[in-house]
Design an enzyme around this catalytic site. Structure first.
Site: not given
Ligand SMILES: Cc1cc2nc3c(=O)[nH]c(=O)nc-3n(C[C@H](O)[C@H](O)[C@H](O)COP(=O)(O)O)c2cc1C
Length: 393
Positions: A72, A157
């Site tokens: 990280h 969509c």
């Protein structure tokens, strides 16, 4: 050519994730090292197998990873630039709020902003127009994130509106151009002519060809180039501001005047500047009947004065060193001397033995001693372009 060699490529959960594969594939084909980190949601849209197949590297997703617990932090520091593509509404809002609940977002909290962070949103138009998303995007821009805003168009969509992620080639081109357009670079070229009398001079063999090739390469990338060249030197083909000089004194005056007036990001000092000038220049023509003794005075090193005389105190400097020896320790010492005297950021070293009509080999050396070798003028020009783009973006 893509300006970054090591990319931390982050993917979040959007249906546009498939487009990221085309961009990754293009980068890898160009020799860019790509490390993918995907959110757990992103891996519902594309498989780790595809991403690993494209990059040749294991895909990371979790913060807690046996043997790689510091990913990280480490993955961010390893990269030259970060791309989050696609960036979901959720990722954008979490990042702006400082939430770090997976590796993509934890890496953002640990991001070192001296490296660019490109964010490529993809979402439904209502999600993009949502006040939360708008506020988060503004916040991320304030932090230093570069947002490549979505297009209008038909969305996955079925709705039509703004939110459609840019196409891979558009993203590629925008990243190449970001931060470059209008940035100023000064290139010096050619050799000085030290007058003896009104018709004679002492010169050198510099043609300005290498500097012109470098200038052309960076002009093509969108940099604004000022080309300060000797009267006889060749000019770049691309559009730039050309100023001519003759002697050391003339070059010195013009160079310092330009440096004080304009804010350059980079100075590439490739001119071959005479180490000596004639002490007493005769006006008119010296009679040639007798032997002639000339007394030469030592000139100061102009390269050592470039940073001090620059309006932009953060200007980066590339110097050139021509040697005539095969002894590596002598070369290393000569290069070290330039770094010390001039505070140069990079030195292009070439040796007489490696320069001929068809060949021009050498190396670009940075302050830490890292070397990039080049095989000819055009290779040198491309590598210098890459160096300055990596530093200035
Ligand atoms: C089929 C499908 C498509 C989606 N596409 C998008 C999208 O384009 N943009 C977006 O912001 N969220 C999209 N989502 C919702 C995100 O995947 C969801 O908010 C997820 O929590 C994001 O997680 P992440 O940000 O950690 O990757 C989609 C969800 C589904 C099921």
């Amino acid at each position: 050519m893509f300006p970054f060699r090591k990319i931390l490529f982050k993917i979040s959960g959007s249906i546009a994730a498939f487009k990221a594969c085309a961009l990754i594939s293009r980068l890898v084909k160009e020799g860019v090292e790509v490390q993918v980190v995907a959110t757990p949601s992103a891996l519902n849209f594309i498989g780790a197998a595809t991403l690993e197949g494209l990059t040749g590297k294991k895909v990371f997703s979790e913060v807690f990873h046996d043997g790689q617990m510091m990913n990280h932090i480490y993955l961010d520091r390893w990269s030259n630039a970060v791309i989050l593509c696609p960036a979901s509404a959720n990722a954008i809002n979490q990042m702006a709020a400082g939430i770090a609940d997976d590796l993509v977002k934890t890496l953002f909290m640990a991001h070192d902003f001296t490296r660019p962070y490109f964010l490529v949103p993809a979402m439904n138009e209502k999600m993009w127009a949502h006040p939360a998303t708008k506020a988060s995007v503004n916040k991320l821009v304030e932090y230093g994130v570069r947002v490549l805003s979505p297009n209008s168009g038909s969305l996955a969509c079925g709705e039509v509106g703004e939110g459609r992620m840019l196409e891979p080639d558009e993203i590629y081109n925008l990243i190449c151009e970001t931060g470059i357009n209008g940035k100023k670079v000064l290139v010096t070229a050619g050799g000085t002519r030290e007058p003896i009398d009104s018709v004679r001079f002492i010169g050198n063999t510099s043609t300005g060809n290498t500097a012109a090739a470098i200038a052309d390469e960076i002009i093509r990338s969108g940099y604004e180039v000022t080309f300060l060249k000797s009267e006889s030197a060749n000019s770049p083909k691309g559009k730039c501001n050309i100023i001519s000089f003759s002697s050391f004194k003339d070059l010195k005056n013009k160079l310092f005047k330009i440096l004080a007036k304009e804010s350059f990001e980079f100075v590439i000092h490739a001119a071959a500047v005479s180490d000596y000038s004639v002490e007493k220049v005769v006006s008119g023509k010296i009679e040639s009947a007798n032997e002639l003794n000339l007394r030469l005075k030592r000139n100061p090193k102009l390269i050592s004065e470039i940073k001090k005389n620059s309006k932009n105190k953060r200007v980066k400097l590339i110097g050139f060193k021509l040697t005539d020896t095969e002894d590596r320790s002598v070369i290393d010492l000569a290069v070290k001397k330039i770094f010390l005297q001039s505070q140069a950021d990079f030195v292009v070293h070439n040796d007489l033995s490696l320069i001929s009509e068809n060949e021009h080999r050498g190396e670009i050396i940075d302050k830490d001693g890292n070397k990039k070798s080049f095989s000819d003028k055009s290779d040198l020009a491309k590598k210098i372009k890459r160096v300055i783009t990596e530093v200035s973006i």
